[in-house]
Design an enzyme around this catalytic site. Structure first.
Site, PDB file in Angstrom:
ATOM      1  N   ASN A 120       0.827  -1.155  -0.029  1.00 33.08           N
ATOM      2  CA  ASN A 120       0.052  -0.128  -0.082  1.00 33.08           C
ATOM      3  C   ASN A 120       0.978   1.300   0.176  1.00 33.08           C
ATOM      4  O   ASN A 120       1.918   1.231  -0.056  1.00 33.08           O
ATOM      5  CB  ASN A 120      -0.976   0.039   1.113  1.00 33.08           C
ATOM      6  N   ARG A 121       0.348   2.277   0.259  1.00 31.02           N
ATOM      7  CA  ARG A 121       0.847   3.775  -0.156  1.00 31.02           C
ATOM      8  C   ARG A 121       1.500   4.260   1.222  1.00 31.02           C
ATOM      9  O   ARG A 121       1.013   4.248   2.284  1.00 31.02           O
ATOM     10  CB  ARG A 121      -0.213   4.636  -0.453  1.00 31.02           C
ATOM     11  N   HIS A 146       3.346  -0.008  -2.881  1.00 32.12           N
ATOM     12  CA  HIS A 146       3.635  -1.257  -2.934  1.00 32.12           C
ATOM     13  C   HIS A 146       5.295  -1.729  -2.882  1.00 32.12           C
ATOM     14  O   HIS A 146       5.617  -2.258  -3.677  1.00 32.12           O
ATOM     15  CB  HIS A 146       3.196  -2.266  -4.102  1.00 32.12           C
ATOM     16  N   HIS A 220      -1.565  -9.979  -3.376  1.00 30.90           N
ATOM     17  CA  HIS A 220      -2.207  -9.154  -4.377  1.00 30.90           C
ATOM     18  C   HIS A 220      -3.002  -9.872  -5.472  1.00 30.90           C
ATOM     19  O   HIS A 220      -2.915  -9.612  -6.621  1.00 30.90           O
ATOM     20  CB  HIS A 220      -1.414  -8.384  -4.997  1.00 30.90           C
ATOM     21  N   SER A 221      -3.727 -11.051  -5.113  1.00 34.37           N
ATOM     22  CA  SER A 221      -4.457 -12.022  -6.140  1.00 34.37           C
ATOM     23  C   SER A 221      -5.781 -11.002  -6.681  1.00 34.37           C
ATOM     24  O   SER A 221      -6.241 -10.366  -5.554  1.00 34.37           O
ATOM     25  CB  SER A 221      -4.850 -13.363  -5.528  1.00 34.37           C
ATOM     26  N   TYR A 222      -6.017 -11.060  -7.811  1.00 36.65           N
ATOM     27  CA  TYR A 222      -7.154 -10.603  -8.368  1.00 36.65           C
ATOM     28  C   TYR A 222      -8.281 -11.650  -8.598  1.00 36.65           C
ATOM     29  O   TYR A 222      -7.993 -12.421  -9.373  1.00 36.65           O
ATOM     30  CB  TYR A 222      -7.158  -9.933  -9.532  1.00 36.65           C
ATOM     31  N   ASP A 292     -11.588   1.415  -3.424  1.00 37.16           N
ATOM     32  CA  ASP A 292      -9.964   1.328  -3.389  1.00 37.16           C
ATOM     33  C   ASP A 292      -9.719   1.868  -1.842  1.00 37.16           C
ATOM     34  O   ASP A 292      -8.787   2.860  -1.598  1.00 37.16           O
ATOM     35  CB  ASP A 292      -9.315   2.097  -4.383  1.00 37.16           C
ATOM     36  N   GLN A 327      -7.420  -4.154   2.523  1.00 39.35           N
ATOM     37  CA  GLN A 327      -7.593  -3.133   1.281  1.00 39.35           C
ATOM     38  C   GLN A 327      -8.563  -3.881   0.350  1.00 39.35           C
ATOM     39  O   GLN A 327      -8.144  -4.950  -0.139  1.00 39.35           O
ATOM     40  CB  GLN A 327      -6.205  -2.884   0.664  1.00 39.35           C
ATOM     41  N   GLU A 355      -6.563  -7.389   0.158  1.00 40.20           N
ATOM     42  CA  GLU A 355      -5.211  -7.446   0.779  1.00 40.20           C
ATOM     43  C   GLU A 355      -5.452  -7.222   2.048  1.00 40.20           C
ATOM     44  O   GLU A 355      -5.444  -6.098   2.733  1.00 40.20           O
ATOM     45  CB  GLU A 355      -4.651  -6.512  -0.304  1.00 40.20           C
TER      46      GLU A 355
HETATM   47  C1  BGC Z   1      -4.198  -0.247  -4.617  1.00 38.44           C
HETATM   48  C2  BGC Z   1      -4.537   0.504  -5.920  1.00 38.44           C
HETATM   49  C3  BGC Z   1      -3.701   0.243  -6.945  1.00 38.44           C
HETATM   50  C4  BGC Z   1      -3.352  -1.437  -7.104  1.00 38.44           C
HETATM   51  C5  BGC Z   1      -2.522  -1.554  -8.178  1.00 38.44           C
HETATM   52  C6  BGC Z   1      -4.006  -1.859  -5.112  1.00 38.44           C
HETATM   53  O1  BGC Z   1      -3.744  -2.492  -3.799  1.00 38.44           O
HETATM   54  O2  BGC Z   1      -5.056  -0.112  -3.620  1.00 38.44           O
HETATM   55  O3  BGC Z   1      -4.981   1.701  -5.615  1.00 38.44           O
HETATM   56  O4  BGC Z   1      -3.920   0.832  -8.121  1.00 38.44           O
HETATM   57  O5  BGC Z   1      -3.341  -2.011  -5.817  1.00 38.44           O
HETATM   58  O6  BGC Z   1      -2.850  -2.367  -9.158  1.00 38.44           O
END
Ligand code: BGC
Length: 390
Positions: A120-121, A146, A220-222, A292, A327, A355
């Site tokens: 994260n940020r 990340h 970070h699995s989608y 998000d 997240q 996440e």
């Molecule tokens: C974040 C998104 C970001 C993405 C990257 C996520 O974990 O919250 O803001 O764009 O990751 O693909």
């Protein structure tokens, strides 16, 4: 006893033992209609390619007794494919990804990857420890996202099979050098992916450091539980066990407030589809371009925190963790430019991420749970993704 009596007795004893053994062997003849035992879980390895700097990348395939299969590459610890059964028992891949290393190297929105050193940020790519300021690489407008330009999703991990009683497991290790990406301390991280025979993937993270540093690892699995990546995920029913979420500023940095979800589109305490409120006029939805955000999870310790259900296929995903936050990102930045294996592209919101992690920007927000790790301490956290159908 003379010699010949002894010999006769010995022969008789040997004969008796032989008969006994044959009987034992024949005691349970296999019934003809008995179902054969389920095959044991397996793990196999194959070459997957080479990075531009010459590092070999392998792909490990774990398969459990039921047939669930998880493919992991050593580049980024990326889960490239993960199959789960629908209510008819048909297994399909339910995570977005690519089918070649070249595509992961070209451009990926962190598909399936391990995220670190800080998931994260971090605002403006800076933080301080013991009065010393550290500057990170920024890669998301003014912020670090990340881990930075080359996070743990873009390094080659060392892999070894882990012996387990139930299912199959792979241990990944990465040693991040002191100063790498701007972070202090040599950080040794391990991530164990353990696929159990009851269709759960346990992800266990550990880390140690030789200097005070910060750490926040995640996966970070989608997911798209329909198994059909031409469909978006707005019809998935989601729950997040959180009374509060973290509102963000225009650059997606938390404002510091923990806001009640009550009467907002962020209330997932009862199951609702991702799409139900996503188009509501709401300042936070505008800032996130959808969901998000990080939710402040209820409870403490290892507990179930979130579920996702796809009614069409009956697939249910349950997530448990010991982390304080999650997240939820619903693929708002997928825009139809990234290629899908087998043809086509990933369109807007065709995958969502859940996440588990500490809160974003924690190193700069003293009211958030700490993400500092000191020498002698051990970072250890676990998240489980369990699949079933209903
Ligand atoms: C974040 C998104 C970001 C993405 C990257 C996520 O974990 O919250 O803001 O764009 O990751 O693909």
């Amino acid at each position: 006893m003379n010699h010949s009596t002894f010999k006769q007795l010995t022969l008789a004893l040997v004969a008796a033992i032989s008969i006994f053994m044959v009987q034992c062997k024949n005691e349970k003849p296999p019934a003809e209609n008995e179902t054969p035992p389920a095959p044991a879980a397996t793990i196999s390895k194959a070459a997957y390619g080479t990075t531009p700097d010459g590092q070999a990348v392998d792909k490990f395939t774990m398969k459990n007794k039921q047939g669930m299969q998880v493919d992991v590459i050593t580049y980024g610890g990326i889960i490239t494919s993960w199959t789960a059964p629908d209510k008819a028992g048909n297994y399909a891949n339910v995570v977005l990804g690519y089918d070649s290393l070249a595509q992961y190297l070209r451009a990926t929105p962190y598909f399936g990857a391990i995220i670190g050193r800080y998931g994260n940020r971090i605002a403006k790519g800076k933080f301080s420890l013991d009065g010393k300021e550290y500057k990170l690489e920024t890669n998301d407008g003014p912020n670090t996202l990340h881990g930075g330009v080359k996070g743990f999703d873009k390094v080659v991990w060392t892999a070894s099979e882990q012996p387990v009683d139930n299912g199959a497991a792979l241990k990944l290790t990465y040693v991040s050098k002191d100063g790498e990406g701007g972070y202090p301390g040599t950080l040794t991280s391990t991530v164990v992916y353990h696929l159990t025979d009851d269709n759960a993937l346990e992800v266990s993270y550990e880390a140690t450091t030789d200097k005070k540093t910060i750490v926040n690892l995640t996966q970070h699995s989608y997911f798209n539980l329909s198994g059909d990546f031409t469909k978006n995920i707005l019809d998935h029913e989601l729950t997040i066990d959180a009374d509060k979420f973290l509102p963000v500023d225009a650059t997606l940095i938390p404002t510091g407030e923990l806001k009640p979800v009550e009467n907002t589109p962020f209330d997932f305490r009862q199951p609702k589809t991702i799409g139900r409120d996503i188009e509501q006029k709401d300042d936070q939805l505008t800032k996130g371009k959808g969901y998000d955000h990080c939710w402040a999870l209820n409870g403490q310790g290892f507990r179930k925190v979130s579920t996702a259900y796809h009614a069409g296929t009956g697939r249910l995903l349950e997530i448990s963790t010991d982390e304080p936050g999650i997240q939820f990102y619903c693929g708002n930045f997928l825009d139809g430019t990234l290629p899908m294996p087998g043809g086509g592209t990933y369109a807007h919101r065709t995958g969502f991420c859940l996440e588990t992690q500490h809160y974003p920007d924690s190193p700069n927000q003293s009211s958030f749970p700490t993400t500092t790790l000191a020498p002698g301490e051990k970072y250890a956290t676990k998240t489980t993704f369990k699949f079933s159908t209903k």
